[in-house]
Design an enzyme around this catalytic site. Structure first.
Site, PDB file in Angstrom:
ATOM      1  N   ASP A 171      41.633  11.439  94.938  1.00  0.00           N
ATOM      2  CA  ASP A 171      40.891  11.810  93.728  1.00  0.00           C
ATOM      3  C   ASP A 171      40.723  10.602  92.812  1.00  0.00           C
ATOM      4  O   ASP A 171      41.568   9.707  92.786  1.00  0.00           O
ATOM      5  CB  ASP A 171      41.632  12.940  92.994  1.00  0.00           C
ATOM      6  CG  ASP A 171      40.734  13.643  91.988  1.00  0.00           C
ATOM      7  OD1 ASP A 171      39.504  13.479  92.048  1.00  0.00           O
ATOM      8  OD2 ASP A 171      41.277  14.371  91.127  1.00  0.00           O
ATOM      9  N   GLY A 172      39.625  10.595  92.073  1.00  0.00           N
ATOM     10  CA  GLY A 172      39.422   9.554  91.058  1.00  0.00           C
ATOM     11  C   GLY A 172      38.401   8.490  91.433  1.00  0.00           C
ATOM     12  O   GLY A 172      38.266   7.495  90.715  1.00  0.00           O
ATOM     13  N   ASN A 173      37.670   8.711  92.526  1.00  0.00           N
ATOM     14  CA  ASN A 173      36.637   7.728  92.905  1.00  0.00           C
ATOM     15  C   ASN A 173      35.608   7.547  91.785  1.00  0.00           C
ATOM     16  O   ASN A 173      35.203   6.423  91.479  1.00  0.00           O
ATOM     17  CB  ASN A 173      35.874   8.182  94.160  1.00  0.00           C
ATOM     18  CG  ASN A 173      36.754   8.211  95.390  1.00  0.00           C
ATOM     19  OD1 ASN A 173      37.871   7.710  95.351  1.00  0.00           O
ATOM     20  ND2 ASN A 173      36.246   8.785  96.469  1.00  0.00           N
ATOM     21  N   ARG A 221      35.857   8.223  88.490  1.00  0.00           N
ATOM     22  CA  ARG A 221      36.382   7.584  87.280  1.00  0.00           C
ATOM     23  C   ARG A 221      36.651   6.102  87.510  1.00  0.00           C
ATOM     24  O   ARG A 221      36.439   5.275  86.622  1.00  0.00           O
ATOM     25  CB  ARG A 221      37.667   8.304  86.821  1.00  0.00           C
ATOM     26  CG  ARG A 221      37.367   9.577  86.040  1.00  0.00           C
ATOM     27  CD  ARG A 221      38.587  10.453  85.921  1.00  0.00           C
ATOM     28  NE  ARG A 221      38.846  11.154  87.169  1.00  0.00           N
ATOM     29  CZ  ARG A 221      39.973  11.798  87.447  1.00  0.00           C
ATOM     30  NH1 ARG A 221      40.956  11.803  86.568  1.00  0.00           N
ATOM     31  NH2 ARG A 221      40.106  12.434  88.593  1.00  0.00           N
ATOM     32  N   ARG A 243      28.915   6.305  90.818  1.00  0.00           N
ATOM     33  CA  ARG A 243      29.908   7.134  91.510  1.00  0.00           C
ATOM     34  C   ARG A 243      29.886   6.833  93.014  1.00  0.00           C
ATOM     35  O   ARG A 243      30.928   6.863  93.670  1.00  0.00           O
ATOM     36  CB  ARG A 243      29.642   8.623  91.247  1.00  0.00           C
ATOM     37  CG  ARG A 243      29.924   9.054  89.798  1.00  0.00           C
ATOM     38  CD  ARG A 243      29.718  10.564  89.632  1.00  0.00           C
ATOM     39  NE  ARG A 243      30.585  11.330  90.507  1.00  0.00           N
ATOM     40  CZ  ARG A 243      31.846  11.668  90.226  1.00  0.00           C
ATOM     41  NH1 ARG A 243      32.383  11.325  89.068  1.00  0.00           N
ATOM     42  NH2 ARG A 243      32.563  12.359  91.092  1.00  0.00           N
ATOM     43  N   HIS A 288      32.928   6.081  95.697  1.00  0.00           N
ATOM     44  CA  HIS A 288      33.208   6.739  96.982  1.00  0.00           C
ATOM     45  C   HIS A 288      33.303   5.702  98.106  1.00  0.00           C
ATOM     46  O   HIS A 288      34.135   5.818  98.996  1.00  0.00           O
ATOM     47  CB  HIS A 288      32.127   7.773  97.298  1.00  0.00           C
ATOM     48  CG  HIS A 288      32.132   8.941  96.345  1.00  0.00           C
ATOM     49  ND1 HIS A 288      33.287   9.621  96.011  1.00  0.00           N
ATOM     50  CD2 HIS A 288      31.128   9.556  95.649  1.00  0.00           C
ATOM     51  CE1 HIS A 288      32.983  10.591  95.152  1.00  0.00           C
ATOM     52  NE2 HIS A 288      31.692  10.571  94.910  1.00  0.00           N
ATOM     53  N   LEU A 311      49.179   8.260 115.853  1.00  0.00           N
ATOM     54  CA  LEU A 311      49.036   8.982 114.590  1.00  0.00           C
ATOM     55  C   LEU A 311      47.952  10.066 114.668  1.00  0.00           C
ATOM     56  O   LEU A 311      46.848   9.810 115.164  1.00  0.00           O
ATOM     57  CB  LEU A 311      48.636   7.972 113.502  1.00  0.00           C
ATOM     58  CG  LEU A 311      48.376   8.538 112.107  1.00  0.00           C
ATOM     59  CD1 LEU A 311      49.683   8.936 111.432  1.00  0.00           C
ATOM     60  CD2 LEU A 311      47.650   7.503 111.236  1.00  0.00           C
ATOM     61  N   ARG A 338      48.833  13.027  95.294  1.00  0.00           N
ATOM     62  CA  ARG A 338      47.512  13.075  94.654  1.00  0.00           C
ATOM     63  C   ARG A 338      47.356  11.880  93.727  1.00  0.00           C
ATOM     64  O   ARG A 338      48.253  11.557  92.952  1.00  0.00           O
ATOM     65  CB  ARG A 338      47.325  14.371  93.860  1.00  0.00           C
ATOM     66  CG  ARG A 338      45.911  14.451  93.258  1.00  0.00           C
ATOM     67  CD  ARG A 338      45.594  15.802  92.668  1.00  0.00           C
ATOM     68  NE  ARG A 338      44.188  15.862  92.262  1.00  0.00           N
ATOM     69  CZ  ARG A 338      43.438  16.934  92.315  1.00  0.00           C
ATOM     70  NH1 ARG A 338      43.934  18.068  92.751  1.00  0.00           N
ATOM     71  NH2 ARG A 338      42.182  16.897  91.927  1.00  0.00           N
ATOM     72  N   LEU A 358      46.806  21.111  93.060  1.00  0.00           N
ATOM     73  CA  LEU A 358      46.557  21.012  94.502  1.00  0.00           C
ATOM     74  C   LEU A 358      45.105  21.291  94.862  1.00  0.00           C
ATOM     75  O   LEU A 358      44.673  20.984  95.978  1.00  0.00           O
ATOM     76  CB  LEU A 358      47.494  21.960  95.263  1.00  0.00           C
ATOM     77  CG  LEU A 358      48.981  21.574  95.174  1.00  0.00           C
ATOM     78  CD1 LEU A 358      49.853  22.621  95.842  1.00  0.00           C
ATOM     79  CD2 LEU A 358      49.230  20.207  95.797  1.00  0.00           C
ATOM     80  N   GLU A 379      57.270  18.077  99.246  1.00  0.00           N
ATOM     81  CA  GLU A 379      57.469  17.330  98.002  1.00  0.00           C
ATOM     82  C   GLU A 379      56.094  16.966  97.458  1.00  0.00           C
ATOM     83  O   GLU A 379      55.134  16.832  98.217  1.00  0.00           O
ATOM     84  CB  GLU A 379      58.278  16.051  98.269  1.00  0.00           C
ATOM     85  CG  GLU A 379      59.685  16.301  98.736  1.00  0.00           C
ATOM     86  CD  GLU A 379      60.525  17.051  97.706  1.00  0.00           C
ATOM     87  OE1 GLU A 379      60.428  16.718  96.504  1.00  0.00           O
ATOM     88  OE2 GLU A 379      61.267  17.971  98.099  1.00  0.00           O
TER      89      GLU A 379
END
Ligand code: IPE
Ligand code: IPE
Ligand code: MG
Length: 232
Positions: A16-18, A20, A29, A33, A128, A179, A186, A198
């Site tokens: 989150d926060g791309n 801003r 914006r 991204h 992974l 986050r 969430l 956690e």
């Protein structure tokens, strides 16, 4: 004395926060991204190097569809499609297995094709597991699972049966959800799977995440006393 580092088996990231991050720099914006995708590359690679087994990444929520301008949605899907196509070779070479959580049938055809190719090309890999939540919502996932059970004619279930009908079937539960951007929620991300995970909330915007951020996260995670209802 240095604390030994605990490595989660399954880590989730709510990127989150791309927006801003970009606004703060006088950028668009879309630039945010784009930079977010670069951060994702670094973080996924670092997770693999640390011995984490599964990384789940929230890339696009069901709610994002209806709540953002069409131009941003269009840009995001072209970026995601490019990312899947370009990163695919490296991911396959690195031994990662890529899977997706979410309703892919609603995505643009070009995205669906790219996604299917990376799933097929990486399906036998043993490294992974990269689980990308795309057009994903946890409520939608649980309702879909219940409908699949009802269609099978069952009238009573247990937890395992529900889990087997989630997009995340076969994956271990989340040990840790991280986050970025200072928001402490969430936002409909893997609620079932995160029931005992956690939570770490960092103020940094997602495009600023890198290998060092993961080190910081693992240090904090290592301090946590996970009791699962017991006593220490
Ligand atoms: C996260 O960044 C990316 C997606 C949700 C797709 P945002 O676009 O939500 O960035 P902010 O929260 O507006 O800064
Ligand atoms: C959560 O970010 C969804 C993704 C990271 C894809 P949002 O920016 O959409 O979440 P809210 O609206 O702040 O809760
Ligand atoms: Mg946001």
């Amino acid at each position: 004395m240095e604390q030994t580092l605990k490595i989660p088996t399954h880590i989730g990231f709510i990127m989150d926060g791309n927006g801003r991050w970009a606004t703060q720099r006088g950028l668009s914006r879309s630039d945010g991204h784009r930079q977010g995708a670069e951060a994702m590359k670094k973080v996924v690679k670092a997770c693999s190097q640390k011995g984490i087994k599964v990384v789940s990444i929230y890339a696009f929520s069901c709610e994002n569809w209806s709540k953002r301008p069409q131009t941003e949605i269009k840009f995001l899907f072209s970026l995601i499609t490019q990312f899947v196509k370009k990163e695919m070779k490296d991911y396959v070479k690195s031994g990662y297995r890529v899977r997706f959580s979410g309703d892919l049938s609603q995505l643009p055809k070009s995205t669906q094709n790219a996604v299917q190719k990376i799933i097929d090309a990486s399906k036998d890999n043993q490294g992974l597991i990269v689980n990308i939540a795309l057009n994903y919502g946890s409520h939608q996932e649980i309702v879909r699972a219940v409908n699949r059970i009802l269609q099978s004619g069952l009238r009573e279930i247990d937890e395992q049966m529900l889990e087997d009908c989630l997009y995340s079937a076969g994956l271990p539960p989340l040990d840790l959800v991280v986050r970025s951007s200072g928001e402490k929620r969430l936002s409909n991300f893997m609620l079932w799977q995160a029931s005992y995970s956690e939570l770490i909330f960092l103020d940094k915007y997602w495009p600023d995440f890198d290998e060092d951020t993961l080190d910081e996260i693992l240090k904090e995670y290592s301090k946590r006393d996970r009791r699962f209802g017991g006593i220490s």
